[in-house]
Design a protein around this motif. Structure first.
Motif, PDB file in Angstrom:
ATOM      1  N   SER A 107       0.819  -1.204   0.000  1.00  0.00           N
ATOM      2  CA  SER A 107       0.000   0.000   0.000  1.00  0.00           C
ATOM      3  C   SER A 107       0.861   1.266   0.000  1.00  0.00           C
ATOM      4  CB  SER A 107      -0.909   0.003   1.228  1.00  0.00           C
ATOM      5  OG  SER A 107      -1.626   1.221   1.309  1.00  0.00           O
ATOM      6  N   PRO A 108       0.497   2.262  -0.809  1.00  0.00           N
ATOM      7  CA  PRO A 108       1.257   3.526  -0.842  1.00  0.00           C
ATOM      8  C   PRO A 108       1.285   4.252   0.487  1.00  0.00           C
ATOM      9  CG  PRO A 108      -0.202   3.357  -2.740  1.00  0.00           C
ATOM     10  CD  PRO A 108      -0.577   2.243  -1.808  1.00  0.00           C
ATOM     11  N   VAL A 109       0.391   3.879   1.398  1.00  0.00           N
ATOM     12  CA  VAL A 109       0.366   4.573   2.687  1.00  0.00           C
ATOM     13  C   VAL A 109       1.686   4.388   3.437  1.00  0.00           C
ATOM     14  CG1 VAL A 109      -0.566   2.666   4.052  1.00  0.00           C
ATOM     15  CG2 VAL A 109      -1.107   5.009   4.690  1.00  0.00           C
ATOM     16  N   TRP A 110       2.399   3.279   3.165  1.00  0.00           N
ATOM     17  CA  TRP A 110       3.671   3.030   3.826  1.00  0.00           C
ATOM     18  C   TRP A 110       4.805   3.853   3.222  1.00  0.00           C
ATOM     19  CZ3 TRP A 110       2.898   0.536   8.145  1.00  0.00           C
ATOM     20  CH2 TRP A 110       1.828  -0.338   8.240  1.00  0.00           C
ATOM     21  N   GLN A 111       4.545   4.558   2.124  1.00  0.00           N
ATOM     22  CA  GLN A 111       5.572   5.392   1.494  1.00  0.00           C
ATOM     23  C   GLN A 111       5.527   6.836   1.979  1.00  0.00           C
ATOM     24  OE1 GLN A 111       5.309   4.961  -2.797  1.00  0.00           O
ATOM     25  NE2 GLN A 111       4.750   2.807  -2.656  1.00  0.00           N
ATOM     26  N   ILE A 112       4.514   7.177   2.757  1.00  0.00           N
ATOM     27  CA  ILE A 112       4.400   8.552   3.249  1.00  0.00           C
ATOM     28  C   ILE A 112       5.422   8.779   4.357  1.00  0.00           C
ATOM     29  CG2 ILE A 112       2.860  10.236   4.315  1.00  0.00           C
ATOM     30  CD1 ILE A 112       0.507   8.739   3.102  1.00  0.00           C
ATOM     31  N   LYS A 113       6.273   9.737   4.173  1.00  0.00           N
ATOM     32  CA  LYS A 113       7.351  10.000   5.126  1.00  0.00           C
ATOM     33  C   LYS A 113       6.793  10.544   6.441  1.00  0.00           C
ATOM     34  CE  LYS A 113      10.717  11.016   1.477  1.00  0.00           C
ATOM     35  NZ  LYS A 113      11.629  12.031   0.892  1.00  0.00           N
ATOM     36  N   GLY A 114       7.346  10.041   7.521  1.00  0.00           N
ATOM     37  CA  GLY A 114       6.982  10.538   8.840  1.00  0.00           C
ATOM     38  C   GLY A 114       5.646  10.042   9.358  1.00  0.00           C
ATOM     39  N   LEU A 115       5.006   9.096   8.652  1.00  0.00           N
ATOM     40  CA  LEU A 115       3.692   8.608   9.059  1.00  0.00           C
ATOM     41  C   LEU A 115       3.771   7.132   9.411  1.00  0.00           C
ATOM     42  CD1 LEU A 115       0.556   9.219   9.217  1.00  0.00           C
ATOM     43  CD2 LEU A 115       0.449   8.164   6.955  1.00  0.00           C
ATOM     44  N   ASP A 116       3.222   6.782  10.568  1.00  0.00           N
ATOM     45  CA  ASP A 116       3.098   5.387  10.969  1.00  0.00           C
ATOM     46  C   ASP A 116       1.613   5.056  11.034  1.00  0.00           C
ATOM     47  OD1 ASP A 116       3.084   2.873  12.084  1.00  0.00           O
ATOM     48  OD2 ASP A 116       4.611   3.310  13.592  1.00  0.00           O
ATOM     49  N   PRO A 117       1.094   4.298  10.066  1.00  0.00           N
ATOM     50  CA  PRO A 117      -0.350   4.013  10.059  1.00  0.00           C
ATOM     51  C   PRO A 117      -0.843   3.304  11.308  1.00  0.00           C
ATOM     52  CG  PRO A 117       0.641   3.461   7.943  1.00  0.00           C
ATOM     53  CD  PRO A 117       1.771   3.756   8.879  1.00  0.00           C
ATOM     54  N   HIS A 118       0.044   2.656  12.057  1.00  0.00           N
ATOM     55  CA  HIS A 118      -0.380   1.977  13.275  1.00  0.00           C
ATOM     56  C   HIS A 118      -0.697   2.970  14.389  1.00  0.00           C
ATOM     57  CE1 HIS A 118       0.349  -1.970  11.739  1.00  0.00           C
ATOM     58  NE2 HIS A 118       1.635  -1.778  11.579  1.00  0.00           N
ATOM     59  N   SER A 119       0.166   3.932  14.590  1.00  0.00           N
ATOM     60  CA  SER A 119       0.015   4.862  15.719  1.00  0.00           C
ATOM     61  C   SER A 119      -0.631   6.178  15.314  1.00  0.00           C
ATOM     62  CB  SER A 119       1.382   5.139  16.354  1.00  0.00           C
ATOM     63  OG  SER A 119       2.286   5.674  15.397  1.00  0.00           O
ATOM     64  N   ASP A 120      -0.598   6.521  14.041  1.00  0.00           N
ATOM     65  CA  ASP A 120      -1.137   7.806  13.584  1.00  0.00           C
ATOM     66  C   ASP A 120      -2.548   7.654  13.019  1.00  0.00           C
ATOM     67  OD1 ASP A 120       1.263   8.940  14.316  1.00  0.00           O
ATOM     68  OD2 ASP A 120       2.149   8.703  12.335  1.00  0.00           O
ATOM     69  N   THR A 121      -3.338   6.827  13.650  1.00  0.00           N
ATOM     70  CA  THR A 121      -4.747   6.663  13.288  1.00  0.00           C
ATOM     71  C   THR A 121      -5.568   6.849  14.558  1.00  0.00           C
ATOM     72  OG1 THR A 121      -4.457   4.274  13.562  1.00  0.00           O
ATOM     73  CG2 THR A 121      -4.387   5.125  11.323  1.00  0.00           C
ATOM     74  N   PRO A 122      -6.007   8.063  14.863  1.00  0.00           N
ATOM     75  CA  PRO A 122      -6.743   8.332  16.101  1.00  0.00           C
ATOM     76  C   PRO A 122      -7.966   7.437  16.228  1.00  0.00           C
ATOM     77  CG  PRO A 122      -6.149  10.377  15.001  1.00  0.00           C
ATOM     78  CD  PRO A 122      -5.820   9.272  14.050  1.00  0.00           C
ATOM     79  N   VAL A 123      -8.157   6.889  17.412  1.00  0.00           N
ATOM     80  CA  VAL A 123      -9.264   5.970  17.659  1.00  0.00           C
ATOM     81  C   VAL A 123     -10.563   6.758  17.808  1.00  0.00           C
ATOM     82  CG1 VAL A 123     -10.225   4.314  19.289  1.00  0.00           C
ATOM     83  CG2 VAL A 123      -7.797   4.239  18.717  1.00  0.00           C
ATOM     84  N   GLU A 124     -11.615   6.264  17.157  1.00  0.00           N
ATOM     85  CA  GLU A 124     -12.924   6.863  17.281  1.00  0.00           C
ATOM     86  C   GLU A 124     -13.609   6.207  18.485  1.00  0.00           C
ATOM     87  OE1 GLU A 124     -17.212   7.286  15.977  1.00  0.00           O
ATOM     88  OE2 GLU A 124     -16.082   5.623  15.168  1.00  0.00           O
ATOM     89  N   ILE A 125     -13.713   6.953  19.579  1.00  0.00           N
ATOM     90  CA  ILE A 125     -14.072   6.396  20.880  1.00  0.00           C
ATOM     91  C   ILE A 125     -15.447   5.734  20.876  1.00  0.00           C
ATOM     92  CG2 ILE A 125     -14.444   6.932  23.304  1.00  0.00           C
ATOM     93  CD1 ILE A 125     -11.549   7.082  22.440  1.00  0.00           C
ATOM     94  N   LEU A 126     -16.430   6.343  20.229  1.00  0.00           N
ATOM     95  CA  LEU A 126     -17.804   5.848  20.336  1.00  0.00           C
ATOM     96  C   LEU A 126     -17.915   4.403  19.865  1.00  0.00           C
ATOM     97  CD1 LEU A 126     -20.823   6.176  20.824  1.00  0.00           C
ATOM     98  CD2 LEU A 126     -21.014   7.164  18.528  1.00  0.00           C
ATOM     99  N   HIS A 127     -17.455   4.126  18.644  1.00  0.00           N
ATOM    100  CA  HIS A 127     -17.645   2.791  18.089  1.00  0.00           C
ATOM    101  C   HIS A 127     -16.596   1.808  18.581  1.00  0.00           C
ATOM    102  CE1 HIS A 127     -20.079   5.183  15.277  1.00  0.00           C
ATOM    103  NE2 HIS A 127     -20.785   4.081  15.130  1.00  0.00           N
ATOM    104  N   VAL A 128     -15.428   2.289  18.984  1.00  0.00           N
ATOM    105  CA  VAL A 128     -14.386   1.365  19.450  1.00  0.00           C
ATOM    106  C   VAL A 128     -14.645   0.925  20.892  1.00  0.00           C
ATOM    107  CG1 VAL A 128     -11.935   1.132  19.957  1.00  0.00           C
ATOM    108  CG2 VAL A 128     -12.674   2.299  17.884  1.00  0.00           C
ATOM    109  N   ILE A 129     -15.035   1.879  21.743  1.00  0.00           N
ATOM    110  CA  ILE A 129     -15.172   1.569  23.169  1.00  0.00           C
ATOM    111  C   ILE A 129     -16.632   1.297  23.550  1.00  0.00           C
ATOM    112  CG2 ILE A 129     -14.656   2.346  25.498  1.00  0.00           C
ATOM    113  CD1 ILE A 129     -12.196   1.921  23.760  1.00  0.00           C
ATOM    114  N   LEU A 130     -17.461   2.326  23.496  1.00  0.00           N
ATOM    115  CA  LEU A 130     -18.831   2.186  24.003  1.00  0.00           C
ATOM    116  C   LEU A 130     -19.655   1.214  23.172  1.00  0.00           C
ATOM    117  CD1 LEU A 130     -19.586   5.912  24.920  1.00  0.00           C
ATOM    118  CD2 LEU A 130     -18.781   4.068  26.391  1.00  0.00           C
ATOM    119  N   LEU A 131     -19.581   1.330  21.856  1.00  0.00           N
ATOM    120  CA  LEU A 131     -20.322   0.416  20.989  1.00  0.00           C
ATOM    121  C   LEU A 131     -19.443  -0.746  20.533  1.00  0.00           C
ATOM    122  CD1 LEU A 131     -22.352   2.962  18.824  1.00  0.00           C
ATOM    123  CD2 LEU A 131     -23.065   1.700  20.854  1.00  0.00           C
TER     124      LEU A 131
END
Length: 237
Positions: A206-230
């Motif tokens: 995936s080209p997303v791994w070619q973006i400099k300075g970006l880590d798709p694992h840690s630089d994806t803010p969690v959406e609290i509502l659907h991840v935690i409560l729902l």
């Protein structure tokens, strides 16, 4: 579309964009930087190379062993289904003259509070954080394995073990598998496979791994509502 986006991003990061600053009243040079990737949770999972179909317990770093609480009931149900199937098959085409035995139901053992607490604690226990280097190395290992004949099953087992699966990369891997599907003989199959390898891009991930300075694992803010409560909270209840 991400191929073109990343290509433009790399170009402007290298050369910059000249613009006019109305406050400073002078030209300024702008360098865009990607700080985070926003999106719903399945899309974040795919961008990070994680298999969305992987077991939630293992993805969260918890234990999937629930045999202490459910194995008894599962065995009873399986035994009951097997007994009914054998009786039905034995009586097929003939009249049953013998009285059926009375079914015995084993009393279900309720889970204690301590057991429930242990299962919940194990489920929400943080796992080992993924990092960019390990994920890209694993994806390249998949691609190397796919360049050999008859490796579909091996790669599927690697997917299950690591939980890393890139849908962008999978498109090219399927092309490798299909290249020798209808060929006869090991030699002709190997030639067809290598000919297909030569047509693939040098970086089939995936080209997303070619973006400099970006880590798709840690630089994806969690959406609290659907991840935690729902998410796991709802399933706990």
């Amino acid at each position: 579309m991400l191929d073109s986006v990343v290509a433009q991003l790399e170009q402007v990061q290298e050369n910059g964009i000249w613009a006019w600053d109305c406050l400073l009243n002078e030209p300024v040079l702008i360098f865009p930087v990607v700080l985070a990737l926003l999106g719903d949770n399945p899309m974040q999972s795919r961008r990070g190379g994680k298999d969305a179909a992987a077991p939630a317990g293992s993805d969260a770093g918890g234990s999937n062993d629930t045999s202490s609480a459910t194995s008894g009931d599962g065995d009873d149900e399986a035994h009951s289904v097997a007994s009914q199937s054998s009786v039905a098959s034995g009586n097929l085409g003939m009249q049953d003259k013998t009285p059926s035995k009375k079914k015995t139901h084993q009393r279900k053992v309720l889970e204690t509070f301590e057991q429930m607490q242990d299962h919940i604690t194990a489920f929400i226990k943080p796992g080992k954080p993924c990092n960019r280097q390990e994920t890209t190395a694993t994806l390249h290992t998949y691609f190397t394995e796919a360049q050999s004949l008859n490796t579909q099953t091996k790669i599927k087992k690697m997917h299950t073990k690591t939980g890393i699966k890139d849908t962008y990369w999978l498109y090219f891997i399927e092309q490798l598998f299909q290249s020798y599907k209808n060929k006869c003989g090991t030699a002709s199959r190997a030639v067809a496979l290598q000919a297909k390898v030569a047509t693939l891009p040098s970086e089939p991930i995936s080209p997303v791994w070619q973006i400099k300075g970006l880590d798709p694992h840690s630089d994806t803010p969690v959406e609290i509502l659907h991840v935690i409560l729902l998410g796991f909270i709802k399933y706990m209840w």
